[in-house]
Design an enzyme around this catalytic site. Structure first.
Site, PDB file in Angstrom:
ATOM      1  N   ARG A  12       0.852  -1.203   0.000  1.00  0.00           N
ATOM      2  CA  ARG A  12       0.000   0.000   0.000  1.00  0.00           C
ATOM      3  C   ARG A  12       0.879   1.241   0.000  1.00  0.00           C
ATOM      4  O   ARG A  12       2.110   1.143   0.045  1.00  0.00           O
ATOM      5  CB  ARG A  12      -0.954  -0.002   1.207  1.00  0.00           C
ATOM      6  CG  ARG A  12      -0.260  -0.170   2.533  1.00  0.00           C
ATOM      7  CD  ARG A  12      -1.233  -0.602   3.642  1.00  0.00           C
ATOM      8  NE  ARG A  12      -0.504  -1.066   4.810  1.00  0.00           N
ATOM      9  CZ  ARG A  12      -0.188  -0.289   5.848  1.00  0.00           C
ATOM     10  NH1 ARG A  12      -0.563   0.964   5.872  1.00  0.00           N
ATOM     11  NH2 ARG A  12       0.503  -0.772   6.861  1.00  0.00           N
ATOM     12  N   VAL A  61      11.270  -6.827   7.134  1.00  0.00           N
ATOM     13  CA  VAL A  61      12.602  -6.411   6.652  1.00  0.00           C
ATOM     14  C   VAL A  61      13.620  -6.304   7.782  1.00  0.00           C
ATOM     15  O   VAL A  61      14.829  -6.333   7.536  1.00  0.00           O
ATOM     16  CB  VAL A  61      12.559  -5.085   5.844  1.00  0.00           C
ATOM     17  CG1 VAL A  61      11.812  -5.257   4.538  1.00  0.00           C
ATOM     18  CG2 VAL A  61      11.994  -3.941   6.681  1.00  0.00           C
ATOM     19  N   TYR A 152      12.047   8.391  14.589  1.00  0.00           N
ATOM     20  CA  TYR A 152      11.782   8.305  13.150  1.00  0.00           C
ATOM     21  C   TYR A 152      12.778   9.174  12.379  1.00  0.00           C
ATOM     22  O   TYR A 152      13.409   8.716  11.415  1.00  0.00           O
ATOM     23  CB  TYR A 152      10.348   8.759  12.861  1.00  0.00           C
ATOM     24  CG  TYR A 152       9.975   8.749  11.404  1.00  0.00           C
ATOM     25  CD1 TYR A 152       9.731   7.550  10.733  1.00  0.00           C
ATOM     26  CD2 TYR A 152       9.861   9.940  10.673  1.00  0.00           C
ATOM     27  CE1 TYR A 152       9.384   7.536   9.392  1.00  0.00           C
ATOM     28  CE2 TYR A 152       9.517   9.931   9.335  1.00  0.00           C
ATOM     29  CZ  TYR A 152       9.273   8.737   8.690  1.00  0.00           C
ATOM     30  OH  TYR A 152       8.940   8.722   7.358  1.00  0.00           O
ATOM     31  N   LYS A 156      15.668   8.051   9.666  1.00  0.00           N
ATOM     32  CA  LYS A 156      15.630   8.519   8.272  1.00  0.00           C
ATOM     33  C   LYS A 156      16.887   9.318   7.911  1.00  0.00           C
ATOM     34  O   LYS A 156      17.324   9.319   6.760  1.00  0.00           O
ATOM     35  CB  LYS A 156      14.364   9.349   8.040  1.00  0.00           C
ATOM     36  CG  LYS A 156      13.088   8.504   8.061  1.00  0.00           C
ATOM     37  CD  LYS A 156      13.109   7.470   6.937  1.00  0.00           C
ATOM     38  CE  LYS A 156      11.862   6.637   6.870  1.00  0.00           C
ATOM     39  NZ  LYS A 156      11.854   5.719   5.715  1.00  0.00           N
ATOM     40  N   ILE A 185       2.988  12.900   2.213  1.00  0.00           N
ATOM     41  CA  ILE A 185       2.349  12.131   1.133  1.00  0.00           C
ATOM     42  C   ILE A 185       1.057  11.512   1.664  1.00  0.00           C
ATOM     43  O   ILE A 185       1.011  11.018   2.797  1.00  0.00           O
ATOM     44  CB  ILE A 185       3.302  11.012   0.629  1.00  0.00           C
ATOM     45  CG1 ILE A 185       4.713  11.573   0.343  1.00  0.00           C
ATOM     46  CG2 ILE A 185       2.720  10.322  -0.599  1.00  0.00           C
ATOM     47  CD1 ILE A 185       4.795  12.669  -0.683  1.00  0.00           C
TER      48      ILE A 185
END
Ligand code: NAP
Length: 244
Positions: A12, A61, A152, A156, A185
């Site tokens: 998704r 992952v 986070y 990143k 997004i």
């Protein structure tokens, strides 16, 4: 070079957009996911309807062994991976002092460790071919920093360090490593923040809208294409002007 792409977190959101765009550009794609099998199977079916080979594969992952098994399965079913897109990611909000070690470590394990695991697993074939392409998905928060999202943002930022360092290490082997840093997004990741935050993010985006998964997919497909054959170690910010 055979066009075999592994896109993590492609059931998704942005990953789905990337997988479909790559298929439109002639790539066969493995659609990785962690939980949403049905959604991943739908994406794989859409890719087949475009005319490319596709498979869906469940793997966390953050789990190196599971990633190795996935890469072996892709090799057996589609062929050796020539493009790895490290998109799978998690995010969460909270004050730094309230962030448990467990939450911190999971951000690092998925967002940074996931990319490491995938790259390690696909490298042997890329090194032997002296060609290959890796695209990592970071975030504008990894560039700018983010209040109440420190784990986070750190993970990143590390993805950008991984990109730039590996680009240098792998360039002599003909392997390009680049990064896309999306702004806000319109995916589940932003929708969970609620309508008020969503509206605020739109207001703060100079182009006046949230980005779409396709906006990011085009940037990734560009890095994967021959048009980008002289680009490595780059971080392309796709954010509607958010961080200027
Ligand atoms: P999303 O809508 O929350 O989708 C996350 C995807 O990652 C899903 O396919 C999910 O699989 C998969 N996933 C999560 N943890 C995984 C794991 N441990 N192993 C394998 N797959 C895993 O997220 P998104 O908004 O599309 O974000 C995609 C990437 O873009 C992330 O790296 C994110 O940090 C980055 N990004 C997003 C934004 C934004 O505004 N949305 C901005 C900047 C950067 P299931 O469906 O099976 O759960």
């Amino acid at each position: 070079m055979r066009k075999i792409a592994l896109v993590t977190g492609a059931s998704r959101g942005i990953g789905r957009g990337i997988a479909l765009q790559l298929a439109r550009e002639g790539w066969n794609v493995c659609v990785n996911y962690i939980q949403q099998r049905e959604a991943a199977e739908v994406v794989a079916a859409q890719i087949r309807s475009i005319g490319q080979n596709a498979m869906a594969y469940q793997a966390d992952v953050a789990d190196g062994e599971a990633v190795n098994a996935m890469v072996r399965a892709v090799e057996a079913q589609l062929g050796p991976v020539t493009l790895a897109v490290n998109n799978a990611g998690i995010s969460g909000q909270g004050l730094f002092q309230d962030t448990s070690d467990e939450v911190w470590d999971r951000h690092m394990a998925v967002n940074l460790g996931g990319a490491r695991n995938v790259i390690r697993a696909v490298l042997p074939h890329m090194l032997s071919e002296k060609s290959g392409c890796i695209v990592n998905i970071s975030s504008i928060w990894g560039l700018r920093g983010a209040s109440c999202e420190v784990a986070y943002a750190c993970s990143k930022a590390a993805v950008i360090g991984l990109t730039r360092s590996l680009a240098l290490e792998l360039a002599p082997s003909g392997i390009r490593v680049n990064c896309v840093a999306p702004g806000c997004i319109d995916t589940d990741m932003v929708q969970v923040l609620g309508d008020e935050t969503r509206s605020m993010l739109i207001e703060e985006t100079p182009l006046g809208r949230l980005g779409t998964p396709e906006d990011i997919a085009h940037a990734v497909a560009f890095f994967a294409s021959d048009k980008a054959s002289f680009l490595t170690g780059q971080v392309l910010t796709a954010d509607g002007g958010f961080i200027g």
